[in-house]
Design an enzyme around this catalytic site. Structure first.
Site, PDB file in Angstrom:
ATOM      1  N   LYS A 121     -22.952 -17.259  16.367  1.00 13.26           N
ATOM      2  CA  LYS A 121     -23.890 -16.778  15.350  1.00 13.26           C
ATOM      3  C   LYS A 121     -23.809 -15.258  15.210  1.00 13.26           C
ATOM      4  O   LYS A 121     -23.878 -14.720  14.108  1.00 13.26           O
ATOM      5  CB  LYS A 121     -25.307 -17.230  15.699  1.00 13.26           C
ATOM      6  CG  LYS A 121     -25.467 -18.761  15.638  1.00 13.26           C
ATOM      7  CD  LYS A 121     -26.791 -19.184  16.256  1.00 13.26           C
ATOM      8  CE  LYS A 121     -26.987 -20.695  16.231  1.00 13.26           C
ATOM      9  NZ  LYS A 121     -28.123 -21.092  17.116  1.00 13.26           N
ATOM     10  N   GLY A 159     -33.699 -27.455  13.416  1.00 14.97           N
ATOM     11  CA  GLY A 159     -34.574 -28.505  12.903  1.00 14.97           C
ATOM     12  C   GLY A 159     -34.151 -28.944  11.513  1.00 14.97           C
ATOM     13  O   GLY A 159     -33.587 -28.163  10.750  1.00 14.97           O
TER      14      GLY A 159
END
Lengths: 429, 429
Positions: free
Chosen positions: A206, A303
């Protein structure tokens, strides 16, 4: 050409894919209004047509054949949610066929992002990848647009939810690493094979994506220094708190006059720092720009619905771009290939926990060793000793890592020192 | 038409204006690259041509005559940094003359935003106002774009730096209100006449702008319930901390089934809440969306360079829009006019500090009064009394404000209660 809808092909209907479909269903009216045009999911690539899904989807949309999506000239946008590097060929094929691409694939963007963005540009299209970092937190778009007037000086991120969940439990609830990990697994915040998270690799992927964008440079993933949290002792977290810090797994990127620095490692963070308040599975990115000063973006780093929120934000942008015939209006790659500064050239403050003989002269010897390498001490804790053994905790002022390493080597040779138990970097702001 | 530059007229060269010019100078290359075209400031409206400026500007750019900007057909963009409602006529004239408008004017956008956005749309142009709220923090663009897939359920903001600075000093350094205010004034975080900040009016302006965008509704400024911090006692901050809270001036907007709620008031915030870590002059906006969950944007809420960073981000967007001939590509007003729910219909938990006679039966009477109105108590502190007087601090569970007010009226009539010293709302998440 006036069209009545932007047509989408979805590659993958797992957690995030189901989240995307759900959002398109529950917020359909608003999404249509923001996009200015209807958005229609025309085909969805799945592995198993019969598998039960977390969202209601007409079975006629499903296909197991990727060419039904890639070769359909009506499909304007391919949303790639398969994950993994195997998705690369599909993304490339979609771009060559002049489709816009949206992806949540951090491995792919971290290792092949620059090349894919070039391919997109050469085909007059673009890749959107807001969902590849930070789940639902807006990061890519703010870095590209809202902070576009800034030279970005530094990024400091808590961008791995698994490790942050574990560290928070260890800190606030006095849990040991293994217990916190087991809890994280039980609650779905850690995978059964959590190595990529614990060892910092996920955060390094990331960071590569964010740093590429922030510093306008191709990032070679293997130039990121990576250290994980598997060896972290609860004892160090307690000492850190006593000194006014918490320990976080940080992803740090900086642009200095002599190049970039890129690293993922646990570090002590002052309790008054905004990143110290980022708890449990939440993520945050702290950004320093030469105009804005310091800003932070905080929220859920994973999520179905949060990540879906980022994917659909990208989709709205793409739909608007298509609807207004802006061919490639907002791509902006001028990826340089900037030098990366080796870790030992950085200045860092260090936290150090060691076991020493409980005898006179040991502390003086320690202090001398640091002083000879010009490393000065900021904080010291020495508690009453047990069984002839003293535990000493030191925090140094910021010095070149080279000097600190030399001091560390010299004290390790010193006979009064029984063991160096822990060494962590400290950030001040 | 191929053009070689986007030309800008600046109205005002005060703090923010100087910040904008400075950023255009120091980051010129990057800004040109992001915009895809040169940006040229052609004229700057000032009141006094001779006044010394915080930034180097060629004197030939300065003018005292606004028509030199508004009537110049070469000028594509007007950046309005005069502030105040008097700027409205210039903004309207600029839009009618088909210029894009960027503004940092919160009073104007809060009271006339919907009307100005309509005028912009009718003229095929747009107004950009990122800098009108939250200084350098990206808020408008993330609400419009990054969170565009969400139905926004709630905004909770710390959007006034003056009051947050004062509250932080009172909390972390045990200062009294007046001393903290004097410090804030000495350091430039509060104006000499700080009423608009202290009484919550500044925060209410900003909430109106954010709520309009988030809830897609015209906000009538006078429907915002506003309460400031002038009466806040350090004593209440200490009790709050003892109970696990800090006190912040919050701006809250919510969309419920029965309408919007809009309010600015001090409130107890749990110390584990991300907003509790927003210290000193910093601002933050906490946003709850039905897909993303909870995200927060944090940073400097004021200042020349931070606010300039937002203005120039808008300018880059405008330049790109002009360069790619996207006429009005990204305006999105569908401002409804949603109902506002009266405060007494809300559910809130309350903090209450009162002085009671130190005699038996008083506490039982209190408890009965609450119980009769169905208000249940969550936390209670009663310290050893002094001189026959007991100080009692209560925190209720969340109840309709109507019920709480009835309970409050009934205990005030009760003979054992000498005075209700403080009443504040409590937020839980």
């Amino acid at each position: 050409m006036v069209r009545d809808a932007v047509k989408v092909g979805l590659l993958g209907l797992g957690t995030v894919g189901a989240g995307v479909m759900k959002i398109l269903q529950i917020n359909s009216e608003q999404i249509r209004s923001r996009a200015g045009i209807n958005i229609e999911v025309k085909k969805i690539l799945v592995r198993d047509l019969k598998k039960p899904r977390a969202v209601e989807v007409e079975s006629s949309l499903l296909t197991t054949n990727v060419t039904e999506i890639l070769e359909d000239p009506e499909i304007d946008v391919v949303i790639e949610l398969m994950g993994g590097l195997a998705a690369r060929v599909h993304v490339e094929e979609a771009l060559r066929r002049k489709k816009y691409v949206i992806t949540a694939n951090k491995d792919l963007m971290a290792t092949a992002g620059a090349s894919l963005l070039r391919l997109a540009r050469d085909n007059g299209r673009n890749i959107y990848y807001e969902a590849s970092v930070g789940g639902g937190i807006p990061l890519i778009r703010p870095l590209k647009h809202s902070l576009g007037a800034n030279k970005i000086l530094r990024l400091v991120g808590i961008i791995n939810g698994t490790t942050n969940y574990i560290l928070t439990r260890m800190d606030l609830e006095n849990m040991e690493f293994n217990d916190a990990l087991a809890e994280a697994q039980a609650r779905g915040f850690a995978e059964q094979n959590p190595e990529n998270d614990l060892e910092g690799k996920d955060a390094a992927y990331k960071l590569s994506i964010l740093a590429g964008l922030a510093f306008n440079s191709q990032i070679h993933f293997d130039t990121v220094n990576v250290e994980g949290i598997s060896n972290l002792k609860q004892r160090d977290i307690l000492y850190a708190r006593e000194l006014g810090f918490t320990i976080k797994l940080l992803a740090i990127g900086e642009e200095r006059a002599d190049g970039l620095t890129l690293r993922v490692h646990p570090a002590l963070v002052p309790l008054t720092h905004p990143l110290a308040g980022v708890l449990y599975e939440n993520n945050a990115l702290y950004v320093e720009g030469n105009a804005v000063g310091e800003v932070m973006f905080y929220g859920p780093g994973a999520g179905a619905l949060p990540t879906g929120s980022s994917v659909v934000a990208d989709l709205i942008d793409v739909a608007r771009t298509i609807n207004h015939h802006v061919e490639n209006g907002i791509i902006e790659i001028a990826f340089h290939d900037k030098k990366v500064v080796p870790l030992e050239e950085l200045e860092s403050a260090f936290y150090l926990r060691l076991l020493a003989e409980d005898q006179s002269g040991v502390f003086a010897g320690l202090a001398n060793a640091f002083s000879e390498e010009m490393v000065s001490l900021d904080m010291i804790i020495q508690k009453r000793s047990r069984e002839g053994e003293a535990e000493i905790v030191l925090v140094t002022h910021a010095e070149k890592e080279k000097s600190f390493n030399a001091a560390l080597a010299s004290i390790q040779k010193f006979s009064g020192i029984k063991a160096v138990k822990s060494v962590y970097r400290v950030i001040r702001k």
